[in-house]
Scaffold this active site. Structure first.
Site, mmCIF file in Angstrom:
data_model
loop_
_atom_site.group_PDB
_atom_site.id
_atom_site.type_symbol
_atom_site.label_atom_id
_atom_site.label_comp_id
_atom_site.label_asym_id
_atom_site.label_seq_id
_atom_site.Cartn_x
_atom_site.Cartn_y
_atom_site.Cartn_z
ATOM 1 C CD GLU A 476 -2.689 -1.276 -0.150
ATOM 2 O OE1 GLU A 476 -3.078 -0.249 -0.734
ATOM 3 O OE2 GLU A 476 -2.845 -2.419 -0.623
ATOM 4 N N GLY A 477 1.995 1.216 -0.608
ATOM 5 C CA GLY A 477 2.814 2.421 -0.771
ATOM 6 C C GLY A 477 4.005 2.448 0.159
#
Length: 498
Positions: A476-477
């Site tokens: 998620e980043g």
């Protein structure tokens, strides 16, 4: 449902002056999480019982909170933890037709579905319990500490459901969200593509409008967790794609529901959609979670007699990225929570090992005939244990605080208080994702170190916890992406005002 279980949890560890007979009557301390720490954070610090004075949570009490926490611990301990190692050693396989998982994963998820905990925070109107988010986060932390790979399936499904509840039409909610709430369908988020990675402005999956109001999608998606399995009746993919009329960049992205199986006239899953598994990615950790490369519309299947994955537009065209941020932000907090849980269980297991492992003697004792002492008595081991303790307890507080902010956003009596909670949670989200992912991974590293040479063997859980947690700084980043979000979108808001 929340009133059907009445449980009073006692302290994990009795104080030194408690008689031995009394201590023996207490529950065995868990090596997943600390019940005492959870109670302190929820009741003494966050004061979640005060929420029961608000209409949304009026049906709850301290008793129901304790009951669902005990239920989550029991499900985690009895159904999720026992196959954590087995799912790591026997990871998913694909025979060209079907993905195979060890049966314990489905069995555990079926038990979880029966509890209704997936819908714990949702509105009663869609079958939810309206449980405070802070309490639900504590419940889910038990599952993540027990088996982060198996818990990923319901985490993604809940995020998918919440996005549809926020942005889907009433028909889409009834058709796709309700079966996920019931545990019949599972959900994914399909963003990345092999050539684009995190650069969503560069995705090329296209969606072509059809005369019947649907779309046909064509393209590939990479790193899709939970993208293919036989755990439920269907998989609901939320897919970012471009319509022909979309402008370049992120402003031209739309969001589509693309199910694995199309529904028949009776509303039940039937014909296979043109969504095909190209292959499984084999990761360092999270091995029990299928991670996939998916092809949409390559002609592997022919719904209604022709190639093209049938998709249903969510909301308005070209609003896909803004809509997907609803799920992305929830997933970011979920990743931070998973990192915290892995760090926490690693800490407790290294603490238990240090208390039981005799080795060496105190520095001041030079008598070689003296008995060895547990390694917890050595200053360097104490240092490593205290560092872990500070990381994981701080991270758990941060995760539960974010849940408490969401409760304020949903239920605070004053609009200004709701707005303030929303602003603070929005600002903290990249931190909740990144800080535990960095420092609870560091805690897992120290847990291995406390075990010494044994820490690198599969005889102990801590090496798997480190491998599982190593993915979270990327999931998620990355830290850099979260920093750009924090500084570029959150700190400098409207008109440059912080």
């Amino acid at each position: 449902m929340t009133g059907t279980i009445s449980v009073v949890l006692r302290d994990d560890h009795g104080p030194p002056d408690v008689p031995q007979a009394t201590r023996e009557r207490r529950p065995v301390p868990s090596t997943l999480l600390s019940r005492r720490d959870l109670r302190f954070l929820l009741y003494d610090w966050l004061d979640v019982t005060r929420l029961t004075a608000r209409p949304r949570y009026a049906e709850h009490s301290r008793e129901t909170f304790d009951a669902v926490l005990e239920l989550a611990e029991r499900v985690a301990t009895e159904h999720f933890a026992p196959h954590n190692r087995a799912a790591d050693l026997d990871e998913p396989t694909f025979d060209g037709r079907q993905v195979h998982l060890i049966p314990e994963i489905k069995a555990a998820l079926d038990v979880f579905a029966e509890t209704g905990l997936l819908a714990s925070t949702l509105d009663e109107s869609v079958g939810g319990m309206q449980l405070p988010h802070a309490v639900a986060a504590a419940c889910f932390a038990w599952l993540q500490a027990a088996n982060v790979a198996t818990s990923a399936y319901p985490m993604l499904t809940l995020g998918n459901t919440n996005l549809l509840l926020a942005h889907g039409s009433p028909e889409q909610i009834d058709t796709w969200a309700r079966p996920m709430i019931e545990g019949r369908f599972f959900g994914t988020m399909c963003l990345s593509e092999p050539h684009a990675g995190s650069s969503l402005a560069d995705i090329t999956t296209r969606a072509e409008p059809q005369a019947d109001g649907t779309h046909r999608l064509y393209g590939t998606k990479m790193w899709i967790s939970g993208g293919e399995h036989e755990l439920g009746e269907n998989i609901v993919h939320l897919v970012l794609a471009r319509r022909p009329d979309g402008p370049p960049g992120v402003k031209g992205i739309s969001l589509f529901i693309v199910p694995k199986l199309l529904l028949g006239p009776d509303g039940e899953p039937g014909e296979r959609n043109d969504v095909a598994l190209i292959g499984l990615n084999h990761k360092t950790g999270y091995r029990g979670t299928t991670n996939t490369l998916l092809s949409f519309g390559d002609g592997a299947y022919h719904p209604a007699g022709r190639a093209g994955a049938v998709g249903y537009l969510v909301g308005e065209p070209h609003q896909g990225l803004a809509q997907m941020f609803h799920m992305m932000n929830e997933a970011r907090i979920g990743v931070g929570a998973g990192a915290t849980a892995l760090g926490y269980t690693g800490y407790l297991k290294s603490l238990e090992y240090a208390r039981q492992r005799p080795q060496g003697r105190p520095l001041a004792d030079k008598d070689p005939t003296a008995p060895q002492v547990p390694i917890v008595a050595h200053p360097d081991v104490k240092r490593m244990l205290l560092a872990q303790k500070s990381y994981v307890e701080g991270a758990l507080a941060l995760v539960l605080y974010s849940g408490r902010l969401l409760d304020e956003e949903k239920s605070a009596p004053e609009p200004a208080d709701r707005a303030r909670a929303h602003l603070l949670l929005d600002t903290l989200t990249p931190i909740v994702k990144s800080w535990p992912s960095q420092w609870c991974l560091a805690a897992n590293d120290l847990a291995i170190q406390v075990h010494g040479g044994a820490g690198y063997t599969r005889d102990h859980d801590v090496e798997q916890h480190w491998r599982d947690n190593r993915l979270n700084p990327i999931h998620e980043g990355t830290h850099g992406i979260q920093a750009l979000d924090l500084l570029g979108r959150k700190v400098t808001r409207r008109d440059g005002a912080g």
